[in-house]
Write a protein that holds these residues in place. Structure first.
Motif, mmCIF file in Angstrom:
data_model
loop_
_atom_site.group_PDB
_atom_site.id
_atom_site.type_symbol
_atom_site.label_atom_id
_atom_site.label_comp_id
_atom_site.label_asym_id
_atom_site.label_seq_id
_atom_site.Cartn_x
_atom_site.Cartn_y
_atom_site.Cartn_z
ATOM 1 N N GLN A 107 6.302 4.175 7.232
ATOM 2 C CA GLN A 107 6.102 2.764 7.560
ATOM 3 C C GLN A 107 4.679 2.318 7.224
ATOM 4 O O GLN A 107 4.473 1.240 6.663
ATOM 5 C CB GLN A 107 6.388 2.518 9.038
ATOM 6 N N GLU A 108 3.696 3.157 7.548
ATOM 7 C CA GLU A 108 2.303 2.806 7.256
ATOM 8 C C GLU A 108 2.047 2.812 5.748
ATOM 9 O O GLU A 108 1.276 1.994 5.243
ATOM 10 C CB GLU A 108 1.358 3.758 7.973
ATOM 11 N N ARG A 109 2.674 3.737 5.023
ATOM 12 C CA ARG A 109 2.515 3.738 3.573
ATOM 13 C C ARG A 109 3.036 2.434 2.982
ATOM 14 O O ARG A 109 2.401 1.862 2.079
ATOM 15 C CB ARG A 109 3.263 4.919 2.944
ATOM 16 N N GLN A 110 4.155 1.948 3.484
ATOM 17 C CA GLN A 110 4.697 0.691 2.980
ATOM 18 C C GLN A 110 3.748 -0.473 3.263
ATOM 19 O O GLN A 110 3.591 -1.372 2.434
ATOM 20 C CB GLN A 110 6.066 0.419 3.611
ATOM 21 N N MET B 280 -1.848 -8.331 8.132
ATOM 22 C CA MET B 280 -1.499 -7.058 8.758
ATOM 23 C C MET B 280 -1.529 -7.175 10.287
ATOM 24 O O MET B 280 -0.619 -6.704 10.983
ATOM 25 C CB MET B 280 -2.449 -5.956 8.281
ATOM 26 N N THR B 281 -2.572 -7.827 10.795
ATOM 27 C CA THR B 281 -2.689 -7.996 12.240
ATOM 28 C C THR B 281 -1.583 -8.897 12.782
ATOM 29 O O THR B 281 -0.977 -8.618 13.820
ATOM 30 C CB THR B 281 -4.067 -8.572 12.600
ATOM 31 N N ALA B 282 -1.308 -9.982 12.065
ATOM 32 C CA ALA B 282 -0.270 -10.917 12.500
ATOM 33 C C ALA B 282 1.103 -10.266 12.534
ATOM 34 O O ALA B 282 1.956 -10.616 13.357
ATOM 35 C CB ALA B 282 -0.247 -12.139 11.584
ATOM 36 N N GLU B 283 1.323 -9.288 11.638
ATOM 37 C CA GLU B 283 2.610 -8.584 11.589
ATOM 38 C C GLU B 283 2.697 -7.481 12.640
ATOM 39 O O GLU B 283 3.712 -6.786 12.727
ATOM 40 C CB GLU B 283 2.821 -7.988 10.194
ATOM 41 N N GLY B 284 1.627 -7.314 13.413
ATOM 42 C CA GLY B 284 1.650 -6.311 14.477
ATOM 43 C C GLY B 284 1.167 -4.933 14.066
ATOM 44 O O GLY B 284 1.269 -3.973 14.841
ATOM 45 N N HIS B 285 0.633 -4.797 12.848
ATOM 46 C CA HIS B 285 0.118 -3.506 12.398
ATOM 47 C C HIS B 285 -1.283 -3.297 12.966
ATOM 48 O O HIS B 285 -2.101 -4.215 12.974
ATOM 49 C CB HIS B 285 0.090 -3.447 10.877
ATOM 50 N N ARG B 286 -1.570 -2.106 13.426
ATOM 51 C CA ARG B 286 -2.867 -1.782 14.004
ATOM 52 C C ARG B 286 -3.418 -0.522 13.357
ATOM 53 O O ARG B 286 -2.676 0.299 12.813
ATOM 54 C CB ARG B 286 -2.744 -1.561 15.518
ATOM 55 N N GLY B 287 -4.729 -0.368 13.431
ATOM 56 C CA GLY B 287 -5.362 0.831 12.919
ATOM 57 C C GLY B 287 -5.013 2.039 13.773
ATOM 58 O O GLY B 287 -4.357 1.923 14.815
ATOM 59 N N THR B 288 -5.459 3.209 13.358
ATOM 60 C CA THR B 288 -5.086 4.432 14.066
ATOM 61 C C THR B 288 -5.686 4.511 15.464
ATOM 62 O O THR B 288 -5.224 5.296 16.302
ATOM 63 C CB THR B 288 -5.519 5.667 13.256
ATOM 64 N N MET B 289 -6.716 3.723 15.744
ATOM 65 C CA MET B 289 -7.302 3.673 17.086
ATOM 66 C C MET B 289 -6.806 2.470 17.880
ATOM 67 O O MET B 289 -7.296 2.184 18.966
ATOM 68 C CB MET B 289 -8.829 3.649 16.990
ATOM 69 N N GLY B 290 -5.857 1.740 17.303
ATOM 70 C CA GLY B 290 -5.272 0.611 18.000
ATOM 71 C C GLY B 290 -5.958 -0.716 17.763
ATOM 72 O O GLY B 290 -5.554 -1.738 18.326
ATOM 73 N N GLY C 274 -1.906 5.875 7.497
ATOM 74 C CA GLY C 274 -0.910 6.190 6.480
ATOM 75 C C GLY C 274 -0.506 7.647 6.472
ATOM 76 O O GLY C 274 0.522 8.004 5.902
ATOM 77 N N PHE C 275 -1.338 8.509 7.111
ATOM 78 C CA PHE C 275 -1.060 9.944 7.135
ATOM 79 C C PHE C 275 -0.791 10.414 8.555
ATOM 80 O O PHE C 275 -1.323 9.865 9.517
ATOM 81 C CB PHE C 275 -2.224 10.725 6.521
ATOM 82 N N ASP C 276 -0.001 11.469 8.647
ATOM 83 C CA ASP C 276 0.427 11.964 9.951
ATOM 84 C C ASP C 276 -0.446 13.096 10.471
ATOM 85 O O ASP C 276 -0.322 13.492 11.622
ATOM 86 C CB ASP C 276 1.883 12.440 9.861
ATOM 87 N N THR D 189 -5.415 15.785 -6.237
ATOM 88 C CA THR D 189 -5.303 16.925 -5.335
ATOM 89 C C THR D 189 -3.900 17.496 -5.262
ATOM 90 O O THR D 189 -3.715 18.612 -4.774
ATOM 91 C CB THR D 189 -5.719 16.508 -3.903
ATOM 92 N N GLY D 190 -2.912 16.743 -5.699
ATOM 93 C CA GLY D 190 -1.528 17.176 -5.564
ATOM 94 C C GLY D 190 -0.944 16.870 -4.203
ATOM 95 O O GLY D 190 0.207 17.192 -3.935
ATOM 96 N N ARG D 191 -1.738 16.229 -3.338
ATOM 97 C CA ARG D 191 -1.238 15.882 -2.010
ATOM 98 C C ARG D 191 -0.470 14.569 -2.064
ATOM 99 O O ARG D 191 -0.494 13.844 -3.051
ATOM 100 C CB ARG D 191 -2.398 15.761 -1.014
ATOM 101 N N GLU D 192 0.188 14.261 -0.946
ATOM 102 C CA GLU D 192 0.905 12.996 -0.816
ATOM 103 C C GLU D 192 -0.059 11.826 -1.001
ATOM 104 O O GLU D 192 -1.259 11.948 -0.744
ATOM 105 C CB GLU D 192 1.564 12.894 0.561
ATOM 106 N N ALA D 193 0.458 10.693 -1.435
ATOM 107 C CA ALA D 193 -0.374 9.513 -1.664
ATOM 108 C C ALA D 193 0.331 8.270 -1.148
ATOM 109 O O ALA D 193 1.559 8.231 -1.043
ATOM 110 C CB ALA D 193 -0.686 9.365 -3.152
ATOM 111 N N LEU D 194 -0.470 7.270 -0.819
ATOM 112 C CA LEU D 194 0.068 5.987 -0.370
ATOM 113 C C LEU D 194 0.221 5.025 -1.534
ATOM 114 O O LEU D 194 1.129 4.205 -1.555
ATOM 115 C CB LEU D 194 -0.863 5.367 0.683
ATOM 116 N N ILE D 195 -0.703 5.097 -2.492
ATOM 117 C CA ILE D 195 -0.667 4.257 -3.684
ATOM 118 C C ILE D 195 -0.903 5.141 -4.891
ATOM 119 O O ILE D 195 -1.246 6.317 -4.755
ATOM 120 C CB ILE D 195 -1.726 3.126 -3.619
#
Length: 319
Positions: free
Chosen positions: A18-21, A43-53, A6-8, A85-91
């Motif tokens: 896209q990952e945040r969504q 998530m897997t069926a939709e083609g989404h993968r973790g950061t290590m693939g 979710g973070f870059d 923290t004031g940082r960006e958030a996904l939820i």
């Protein structure tokens, strides 16, 4: 070390839209009753993968959802208390706390100890305020466990009077009755659409302000690294920017809920209210109501809410 989904970047200052969504929809599905295993399979069926693939599993999804950084939070090491923290958030922080208060959620990697069912406060996040002191009222259970809205005597360092509390379901039923009454008026659809456009426009302005604040935070790093700025000055400036970011992101979440609500025919909305998704009902209230003021009860034990509530309408239609 792999980045957090979710973070870059490792500093968690930039999100991948896209990952945040994906994470938002995953949380929405869990809140609707799906298990983590079911959501991971989706998530897997939709083609989404973790950061290590790798493919998603109940365990990897659970680890992500138990990380406070996804809600712009962190734990204080000494106490374990969550702070923003004031940082960006996904939820939202509220969504994260809901997840943590569900250790028995289906497929969770956490303890399965049963806790009292959570309550979704429809009129929270600054919409409901104490009429006596102006403090925002927050969701809080009574000693008997009944959900209510309460003026906190000390909320984030801004002390309220702490004297006003109201039953949550009675207040929400009261507000819903008036909201549905407004929906039956001629011209309601046009007023709602106008309000939604105004909130969407303000949301874009908030996005610009957030980007500017994030730029200022980044700019602080250079003079600090070069010794032109003391650590105390850097920390103080960063904390100030963090507070501003926190307020702006809270405002953005608030505006997005109204700007994104689906609008159909007014008759359909009124009929649909009883079984509507929580987020859609909340968004509809936000389009119509600017603020809900709650006055103290006339006497201890008084249960009526009619003479305790003042609705300040947002739209020109409502009155």
């Amino acid at each position: 070390m792999p980045r957090l989904y979710g973070f870059d970047n490792q500093a968690l200052t930039r999100v991948r839209a896209q990952e945040r969504q994906v994470v938002r929809e995953a949380v929405g599905r869990i809140r609707a009753g799906q298990s983590q295993a079911e959501v991971a399979a989706w998530m897997t069926a939709e083609g989404h993968r973790g950061t290590m693939g790798g493919e998603w599993t109940s365990m990897t999804l659970g680890r992500l959802l138990d990380n406070p950084a996804i809600a712009g939070l962190e734990r204080i090491p000494d106490t374990g208390e969550l702070c923003e923290t004031g940082r960006e958030a996904l939820i939202t922080p509220e969504e994260f706390r809901w997840l943590q208060e569900r250790p028995g959620r289906r497929g969770s990697i956490r303890s399965v100890e049963r806790r009292e069912d959570d309550y979704q406060y429809l009129l929270s996040e600054g919409l409901t305020v104490c009429a006596d002191c102006g403090q925002r009222m927050t969701g809080s259970r009574t000693g008997a466990g009944t959900p209510s809205y309460r003026c906190q005597s000390n909320f984030e360092g801004r002390g309220g009077c702490g004297k006003v509390r109201i039953n949550a379901s009675r207040l929400e039923d009261y507000v819903a009755e008036y909201v549905l009454g407004e929906l039956s008026r001629p011209g309601a659809q046009a007023a709602l659409e106008s309000a939604r456009k105004a909130m969407a426009a303000e949301a874009q302005q908030v996005v610009v302000r957030i980007a500017a604040l994030e730029g200022k935070r980044t700019e602080l790093a250079a003079p600090y690294a070069e010794g032109q700025l003391s650590r105390d000055s850097f920390v103080a400036a960063d904390r100030h920017i963090g507070r501003d970011l926190k307020a702006e992101r809270a405002r953005l979440r608030y505006l997005e809920q109204g700007a994104e609500v689906p609008l159909g025919g007014i008759e359909d909305l009124a009929r649909w209210w009883e079984h509507a998704p929580f987020a859609s009902k909340r968004g509809l209230v936000l389009l119509l109501v600017e603020k809900i003021q709650v006055h103290p009860a006339r006497a201890r034990g008084v249960r009526a809410v009619d003479d305790r509530v003042t609705l300040i309408w947002r739209t020109a239609l409502a009155a």
